[in-house]
Motif scaffolding. Structure first.
Motif, mmCIF file in Angstrom:
data_model
loop_
_atom_site.group_PDB
_atom_site.id
_atom_site.type_symbol
_atom_site.label_atom_id
_atom_site.label_comp_id
_atom_site.label_asym_id
_atom_site.label_seq_id
_atom_site.Cartn_x
_atom_site.Cartn_y
_atom_site.Cartn_z
ATOM 1 N N TRP A 156 4.895 124.192 101.502
ATOM 2 C CA TRP A 156 6.264 124.057 101.227
ATOM 3 C C TRP A 156 6.587 123.717 99.858
ATOM 4 N N LYS A 200 0.629 123.375 98.653
ATOM 5 C CA LYS A 200 1.486 124.835 98.509
ATOM 6 C C LYS A 200 2.085 125.323 99.859
ATOM 7 N N TYR A 216 4.548 115.268 104.318
ATOM 8 C CA TYR A 216 5.409 116.086 103.372
ATOM 9 C C TYR A 216 4.730 116.166 102.010
ATOM 10 N N ASP A 259 3.447 118.269 92.925
ATOM 11 C CA ASP A 259 2.742 119.554 93.550
ATOM 12 C C ASP A 259 1.195 119.369 93.075
#
Length: 164
Positions: free
Chosen positions: A90, A88, A81, A124
């Protein structure tokens, strides 16, 4: 089982999780501050390391090895995850991926409060990589390998007893 008992395999898998924790803490001590997802990924490894220690100390039990497998699979899932968030593929959690919902309707005071609550390290962004694979990516790969070891431990006693 090529000379390795289910107990030895489980203890090795638990030690692998302990080694990943030590590596994470080493990176942190070198100045690579963890994001929220990085910290979250540590908990299943801690559980797996403790289970490996319990198996080493008290002996192999199928239910303990199964718990180790579940912990390793959780670590794998969280790492996949996180790696997907970095790539990127999700969206990650809004509060650690730079997104602030309702930005257009926020007052200046609300925006400042949201910024003060925001973590310093974003989930991220890749802080470190080797061969183009981030720490989260390496954690996913290594956690999947540890999951395979836990699975071998769980299944191993059946083979040793001639039940598989």
């Amino acid at each position: 089982m090529n000379g390795f008992s289910s107990k030895h395999i489980a203890v090795t898998a638990g030690a692998g999780s302990a080694a990943l924790l030590v590596a994470a803490l080493t990176f942190q001590s070198l100045g690579y501050a963890p994001c929220e997802l990085c910290i979250l990924q540590r908990w299943p490894h801690l559980v797996a390391a403790i289970i490996g220690g319990l198996i080493w100390f008290f002996g192999w039990k199928r239910w303990l090895a199964a718990l180790g497998l579940i912990a390793a699979l959780c670590a794998t899932g969280l790492a996949i995850y996180h790696a997907g968030v970095e790539l990127k593929l999700w969206l990650g959690p809004q509060h650690c991926s730079g997104g602030v919902s309702g930005l257009a309707t926020m007052s200046t005071q609300d925006l400042m409060a949201a910024l003060e609550k925001a973590p310093v390290v974003r989930c991220d962004e890749v802080a470190w990589s080797l061969f183009g694979i981030s720490m989260a990516g390496w954690n996913a790969i290594l956690s999947a390998g540890l999951s395979a070891l836990w699975l071998a431990s769980v299944r191993g006693r059946r083979r040793e007893a001639g039940l598989a």
